[in-house]
Scaffold this active site. Structure first.
Site, PDB file in Angstrom:
ATOM      1  N   SER A   1      -2.079  -7.971  -6.369  1.00  0.00           N
ATOM      2  CA  SER A   1      -2.013  -7.024  -5.268  1.00  0.00           C
ATOM      3  C   SER A   1      -3.204  -6.138  -5.064  1.00  0.00           C
ATOM      4  O   SER A   1      -3.608  -5.737  -4.117  1.00  0.00           O
ATOM      5  CB  SER A   1      -0.875  -6.167  -5.888  1.00  0.00           C
ATOM      6  OG  SER A   1      -0.950  -5.570  -7.041  1.00  0.00           O
TER       7      SER A   1
ATOM      8  N   ASN B   1      -5.654  -8.104  -2.605  1.00  0.00           N
ATOM      9  CA  ASN B   1      -5.085  -8.602  -1.350  1.00  0.00           C
ATOM     10  C   ASN B   1      -4.210  -7.731  -0.682  1.00  0.00           C
ATOM     11  O   ASN B   1      -4.281  -8.031   0.491  1.00  0.00           O
ATOM     12  CB  ASN B   1      -4.361 -10.178  -1.545  1.00  0.00           C
ATOM     13  CG  ASN B   1      -5.268 -11.241  -2.041  1.00  0.00           C
ATOM     14  OD1 ASN B   1      -6.349 -11.636  -1.571  1.00  0.00           O
ATOM     15  ND2 ASN B   1      -4.849 -12.085  -2.874  1.00  0.00           N
ATOM     16  N   TYR B   2      -3.358  -6.844  -1.269  1.00  0.00           N
ATOM     17  CA  TYR B   2      -2.221  -6.238  -0.671  1.00  0.00           C
ATOM     18  C   TYR B   2      -2.666  -4.577  -0.794  1.00  0.00           C
ATOM     19  O   TYR B   2      -2.374  -3.945   0.214  1.00  0.00           O
ATOM     20  CB  TYR B   2      -0.996  -6.565  -1.209  1.00  0.00           C
ATOM     21  CG  TYR B   2      -0.674  -7.980  -1.012  1.00  0.00           C
ATOM     22  CD1 TYR B   2      -0.450  -8.477   0.434  1.00  0.00           C
ATOM     23  CD2 TYR B   2      -0.947  -9.129  -2.003  1.00  0.00           C
ATOM     24  CE1 TYR B   2      -0.182  -9.736   0.647  1.00  0.00           C
ATOM     25  CE2 TYR B   2      -0.574 -10.156  -1.632  1.00  0.00           C
ATOM     26  CZ  TYR B   2      -0.111 -10.760  -0.336  1.00  0.00           C
ATOM     27  OH  TYR B   2       0.006 -12.380  -0.063  1.00  0.00           O
ATOM     28  N   MET B   3      -3.086  -4.208  -1.935  1.00  0.00           N
ATOM     29  CA  MET B   3      -3.027  -2.813  -1.999  1.00  0.00           C
ATOM     30  C   MET B   3      -4.453  -2.285  -1.514  1.00  0.00           C
ATOM     31  O   MET B   3      -5.560  -2.601  -1.818  1.00  0.00           O
ATOM     32  CB  MET B   3      -2.853  -2.224  -3.284  1.00  0.00           C
ATOM     33  CG  MET B   3      -1.666  -2.649  -3.963  1.00  0.00           C
ATOM     34  SD  MET B   3      -1.187  -1.962  -5.673  1.00  0.00           S
ATOM     35  CE  MET B   3      -2.939  -2.111  -6.482  1.00  0.00           C
TER      36      MET B   3
ATOM     37  N   SER C   1       0.913  -1.290   0.060  1.00  0.00           N
ATOM     38  CA  SER C   1       0.007   0.065   0.034  1.00  0.00           C
ATOM     39  C   SER C   1       0.773   1.157   0.056  1.00  0.00           C
ATOM     40  O   SER C   1       0.575   2.390  -0.806  1.00  0.00           O
ATOM     41  CB  SER C   1      -1.014  -0.050   1.422  1.00  0.00           C
ATOM     42  OG  SER C   1      -1.941  -1.061   1.100  1.00  0.00           O
TER      43      SER C   1
END
Length: 730
Positions: A685, A688-690, A543
């Site tokens: 991403s 799940n991640y950003m 992020s």
């Protein structure tokens, strides 16, 4: 869930969707000056005050409140007003539906002018009206028009201040219909050939033979482990006295041909037959698709148990080719409210069976679970990505990562001190956390390589996975999660470089670099920040990286008025995150052919541009230059027509030239994005991640269409993020 669309400036208290909230009807209202001080739920349910109409295309001076507005699904083109529709001051169409005060239901649309004339006895006007008026549009209502809204993000005490999911009561009432089981196998009776002779199979063996036949066109049948495991499964379904004794003499192509023919037959069915099958399937699935959670209907993510088949695994999994057994009701445990009815076994399910157990655990969000027959892993049935449970989990995950910002300085100082410590365990802890933070590695853990693929993370790195190079550089080469290869060379801090060298000294290639396990590392992290674990670093770093890359938009010289440049810039930023997290994919098989086709189109655009430029030169000088056109190269290929028409004026030619150059610039940008991202998985991403609020804020700020970066699934998964304002910063 309505899909979100163009980023036009609207109210930040509304989502990046067409005024449509999750599982609910469209709601439109005017912005009030005190909106920012009003609870979101109260604001959304206020009646819309009447205001004078304004221009549908506000001037630049009217953009002061633009960043407080949501992303609409799309900006519709203006159309003439219809009798049963009205248009608000922004050009958005709304159905003329009013609530019935008596019973809360919706009234029918107000009558059209033609029907009013007829009702008043002016019958002479009716024939003319019927002759000229267009057919009245029928408004189709669905259950979603009357569903209550699950705006869980409006609730107080979300736990955002702590960033920790509440482990107490998750629901007061939970009801669902269980799961759908795979139908019993129906034999087709096609024989295989064994040593050249036709050979019949018992139904159980025939089903397993189908699984093998479906893989004949792939490369798995050539893998020794896959072949060996399949043979064991297939042989176990044959009687002991069966003449088949060797897989090498088996020919499964007759079954393959039968399956292909059946597939082709289904493909060639009429449109009506396909639609009828689709309707029947939808009607059968309907009861299992939703659950009642506190009397609000939520969609279930995976309401079908896994079907039997050959286990594929990822990479070189030692169990690839083994048979995944059929799941029966006795293997399934349900979770329901105490006063909810226990669902029946599906009528076409296996007869004579009952549920394994029924729990009433309101601190858990799972609806059912069963064990995988290969590894014994528990498979849970959860609500879908757009549900409140999943949304809350995602929201708190990103809030925890945001909270890490307040601690990251102290954490980095602490592990830097540990890397210099004289204590061996402290040095290992500090160095491991440094690698997790700096290289975004997963924490890793011990695995049984006979049960699972040999994938590793930071704590399970072995000496064979690292190579030391000059300039304090290390090369890591190992199989990460899902057997995706991690192969990168990175320059690290001098102290970390020397520590890693000392940890490897005197060890064999198959020995672990670190003598600490993930539990010890996570315990250390919790001492630095409550509920911190190693995986939070990946979310945080992904992020933060996206936010930092997007903030460089001014330095990159991006023309924010051009959507294609904005999209290309965003994808470049997303790619930086994917590279950091090692989100790779294999190059698509059709990539080369696609690029070749794109290059051909680019060549044609260049030739068209040259043709117009030569024509303009002719108009200026009077000297005509012949420009060769593309000849037909393949049979069936259409011959291209000249872009310069006879007698074309200079102004028209210049306009055509500008259009062609714009098309070429856009096409070149598309080709570059396609080629740059051919081996990078950008979606992982995003999912799940950003933090999705970073993307939403970027789209609102620069009026970029949200659909270009978030597909329908992501817009449905993150409804809470659509309320973010354009000034949101991770």
């Amino acid at each position: 869930m309505a899909s979100a669309g163009d980023v036009h400036m609207q109210d930040a208290d509304q989502p990046m969707a067409n005024g449509t909230l999750p599982n609910g009807p469209a709601i439109k209202r005017e912005r009030d000056e005190d909106d920012d001080d009003m609870p979101l739920g109260q604001a959304l349910r206020q009646p819309a005050p009447k205001k004078a109409k304004v221009s549908a295309s506000p001037s630049k001076d009217d953009d002061d409140d633009d960043d407080d507005m949501p992303i609409s699904s799309s900006r519709p083109k203006e159309k003439p007003k219809a009798a049963a529709k009205r248009t608000d001051n922004k050009g958005d169409k709304r159905k003329d539906l009013k609530p019935d005060k008596a019973n809360g239901a919706r009234r029918s649309p107000s009558p059209s002018p033609a029907s009013s004339v007829k009702a008043n006895g002016a019958a002479r006007a009716a024939p003319k009206a019927r002759a000229t008026a267009k057919p009245k549009r029928v408004i189709v209502k669905t259950e979603a028009d009357f569903e209550p809204l699950n705006c869980w993000w409006e609730k107080e005490n979300l736990g955002a201040s702590k960033g920790v999911k509440d482990t107490t009561k998750q629901w007061d009432y939970l009801e669902h219909h269980g799961v759908i089981f795979t139908p019993q196998y129906e034999p087709h009776g096609v024989k295989i050939r064994y040593d050249g002779e036709p050979m019949a199979l018992p139904p159980d063996a025939e089903e397993v033979a189908n699984f093998w036949a479906q893989q004949l066109d792939g490369d798995r049948v050539g893998k020794e482990k896959f072949r060996t495991n399949f043979w064991k499964a297939f042989k176990s379904k044959l009687p002991k006295d069966h003449p088949i004794k060797s897989i090498d003499k088996c020919d499964f192509r007759p079954i393959k041909q039968h399956l292909d023919a059946d597939k082709e037959r289904k493909k060639n069915r009429s449109k009506e037959e396909k639609e009828e099958e689709k309707k029947q399937k939808a009607a059968y699935d309907a009861p299992y698709q939703f659950a009642l959670v506190d009397h609000i209907r939520e969609k279930i993510g995976n309401f079908r148990v896994e079907p039997p088949g050959l286990f594929m695994g990822r990479g070189e999994h030692p169990k690839q080719g083994q048979l995944k057994g059929r799941i029966f009701p006795e293997q399934v445990t349900l979770n329901l409210a105490k006063d909810a009815p226990v669902p029946r076994i599906p009528n076409d399910g296996p007869p004579g069976h009952a549920w394994g157990d029924v729990h009433h655990n309101n601190t858990s969000t799972w609806l059912a679970w069963y064990k995988d027959t290969i590894n014994g892993a528990v498979k849970y049935v959860f609500l879908g990505a757009a549900s409140g449970f999943k949304g809350m989990s995602d929201f708190l995950k990103y809030e925890k990562a945001r909270k890490l910002k307040d601690y990251i300085g102290a954490i980095r100082d602490d592990y830097a001190r540990k890397m210099k410590s004289k204590d061996q365990e402290d040095r290992e802890l500090g160095t491991a956390v440094y690698l997790i933070d700096f290289l975004a590695l997963r924490v890793g853990g011990e695995k049984d390589t006979e049960e699972e693929a040999d994938t590793v993370g930071c704590c399970s790195l072995r000496k064979e996975h690292i190579t030391f190079e000059d300039g304090y550089k290390i090369t890591l080469d190992f199989l990460g999660k899902d057997s995706i290869r991690y192969h990168q060379t990175s320059k690290i801090e001098e102290i970390a470089y020397h520590n890693l060298k000392s940890f490897c000294k005197g060890k064999k290639d198959d020995e672990d670099i670190f003598d600490i396990d993930p539990a010890r590392l996570n315990k250390y992290l919790k001492e630095l920040m409550p509920d911190l674990s190693a995986k939070v670093f990946r979310t945080y770093n992904a992020s933060v990286t996206l936010q930092q890359q997007l903030d460089k938009i001014g330095e990159k010289g991006v023309d924010v008025s051009k959507p294609d440049e904005l999209l290309s810039f965003y994808n470049d930023c997303n790619r930086e995150v994917a590279i950091l997290c090692n989100h790779q994919r294999s190059v698509p098989k059709g990539h080369a052919a696609s690029m070749e086709k794109a290059q051909k189109k680019l060549d044609e655009l260049n030739e068209d541009i040259q043709e117009v430029e030569d024509y303009l030169e002719y108009l200026r000088t009077g000297k005509k230059k012949k420009t060769p056109k593309v000849e037909k190269k393949e049979e069936g290929e259409k011959e291209r027509k000249p872009v310069v028409k006879d007698g074309m004026k200079e102004d028209a030619a210049k306009k055509k030239l500008d259009t062609l150059k714009s098309q070429r610039s856009k096409h070149e940008l598309t080709m570059k994005m396609k080629d740059d991202n051919k081996a990078v998985a950008l979606s992982t991403s995003k999912i799940n991640y950003m933090d999705p609020r970073i993307t939403v804020a970027f789209c609102k700020k620069y009026e970029m269409t949200i659909e270009k970066v978030f597909n329908k699934g992501l817009r449905t998964k993150f409804p809470w993020a659509m309320y973010s304002k354009s000034d949101f910063v991770f």
